[in-house]
Design an enzyme around this catalytic site. Structure first.
Site, PDB file in Angstrom:
ATOM      1  CG  ASP A   4      -1.941  -1.149   1.179  1.00 22.96           C
ATOM      2  OD1 ASP A   4      -1.913  -1.943   0.210  1.00 22.96           O
ATOM      3  OD2 ASP A   4      -2.729  -1.286   2.129  1.00 22.96           O
TER       4      ASP A   4
ATOM      5  CB  CYS B  93      -2.183  -2.461   5.506  1.00 20.26           C
ATOM      6  SG  CYS B  93      -3.815  -1.713   5.257  1.00 20.26           S
TER       7      CYS B  93
ATOM      8  CE  LYS C  18      -3.464  -4.277   1.377  1.00 18.31           C
ATOM      9  NZ  LYS C  18      -4.233  -3.516   2.335  1.00 18.31           N
TER      10      LYS C  18
HETATM   11  N1  TIU Z   1      -2.688   0.432   4.228  1.00 15.98           N
HETATM   12  C1  TIU Z   1      -3.152   0.798   5.439  1.00 15.98           C
HETATM   13  O1  TIU Z   1      -2.482   0.643   6.459  1.00 15.98           O
HETATM   14  N2  TIU Z   1      -4.406   1.410   5.455  1.00 15.98           N
HETATM   15  C2  TIU Z   1      -4.807   2.281   6.439  1.00 15.98           C
HETATM   16  O2  TIU Z   1      -5.942   2.779   6.405  1.00 15.98           O
HETATM   17  N3  TIU Z   1      -3.914   2.579   7.421  1.00 15.98           N
HETATM   18  C3  TIU Z   1      -4.044   3.468   8.451  1.00 15.98           C
HETATM   19  O3  TIU Z   1      -3.154   3.505   9.288  1.00 15.98           O
HETATM   20  N4  TIU Z   1      -5.082   4.290   8.472  1.00 15.98           N
END
Ligand code: TIU
Length: 231
Positions: free
Chosen positions: A27, A165, A132
């Site tokens: 991500d 994540c 995802k």
């Molecule tokens: N990729 C991921 O960690 N998505 C989130 O929304 N993370 C947060 O820390 N908000």
């Protein structure tokens, strides 16, 4: 003869075979990392996440040079948001919600500029990109099939955010039998305390979720020419 290699790590040495190892980059998307994006709209300092970019770029380059499989993920949803549970859509009180128009297109919607991976870490042609809908990279994705097809059993886990994540994915991977090493300077959190404790939680209890090492240690092993015979 199989080339087993070793990475000095917590809570102890991590061993791997290059052919069964993959680098998972979670991500590293504009919506989370660019100033003015979704991450910032949640009240977060994206500068904390941006410290990951340089070491992770170095690690990705070393993995590619060593012939290690590189897999990227992106968190996001279909344009009609049919794959976004109401709980995820409505929870909290952000100034902008998933699907709203943001500075970089509709927030966390597939196909939008902000949903894509930052330029510095752009996937190469041929590298797998997993889209995802959840925090974990295994939930409702083809990741298990991809790893099985490639014969991958160990993962170097990187990306953002450490406690969300990255952790969710490491926990999913553990329950599916993968050995995970989290690369400490290649994962980032908006919260320094969560970064510290999140890493500690991986290696605690003798490595309850896996191993932790920094990118220098991992790159050292990836570039090592010394190999030892398998047992
Ligand atoms: N990729 C991921 O960690 N998505 C989130 O929304 N993370 C947060 O820390 N908000």
């Amino acid at each position: 003869m199989t080339a087993v290699q070793y990475i000095p790590a917590q809570p102890g040495e991590f061993s791997f075979e290059p052919s069964t190892l993959a680098l998972l980059v979670i991500d590293m998307q504009r919506d989370f990392l660019l100033p003015g994006g979704f991450g910032e709209s949640l009240g977060n300092d994206v500068g904390l996440l941006r410290t990951v970019i340089e070491p992770l770029a170095g690690l990705i380059a070393a993995a590619r040079a060593a012939g290690i499989t590189v897999i990227h993920t992106r968190e996001g949803h279909l344009p009609d948001l049919s794959d976004c549970p109401p709980a995820k859509l409505l929870r909290g009180s952000p100034s902008q919600r998933i699907g709203d128009p943001g500075a970089f297109g509709r927030i966390l919607v597939r196909g939008e500029y902000g949903h894509d991976i930052i330029d510095e870490l752009a996937p190469l042609d041929g590298e797998v990109v997993i889209d995802k809908p959840g925090k974990g990279a295994f939930y409702a994705t083809e990741l298990s099939d991809v790893l099985a097809r490639k014969g991958i059993s160990s993962l170097l886990v990187t990306g953002v955010t450490t406690e969300v994540c990255v952790h969710t994915t490491v926990r999913e991977a553990n329950d599916r039998g993968f050995e995970c090493l989290v690369v400490s300077d290649c994962v980032g959190s908006y919260f320094p305390e969560f970064q510290r404790v999140g890493l500690e939680m991986i290696a605690a209890q003798g490595g309850i979720f896996g191993w932790v090492a920094d990118s220098a240690a991992v790159i050292g092993a990836l570039t090592a020419t010394v190999s030892t015979p398998a047992q």
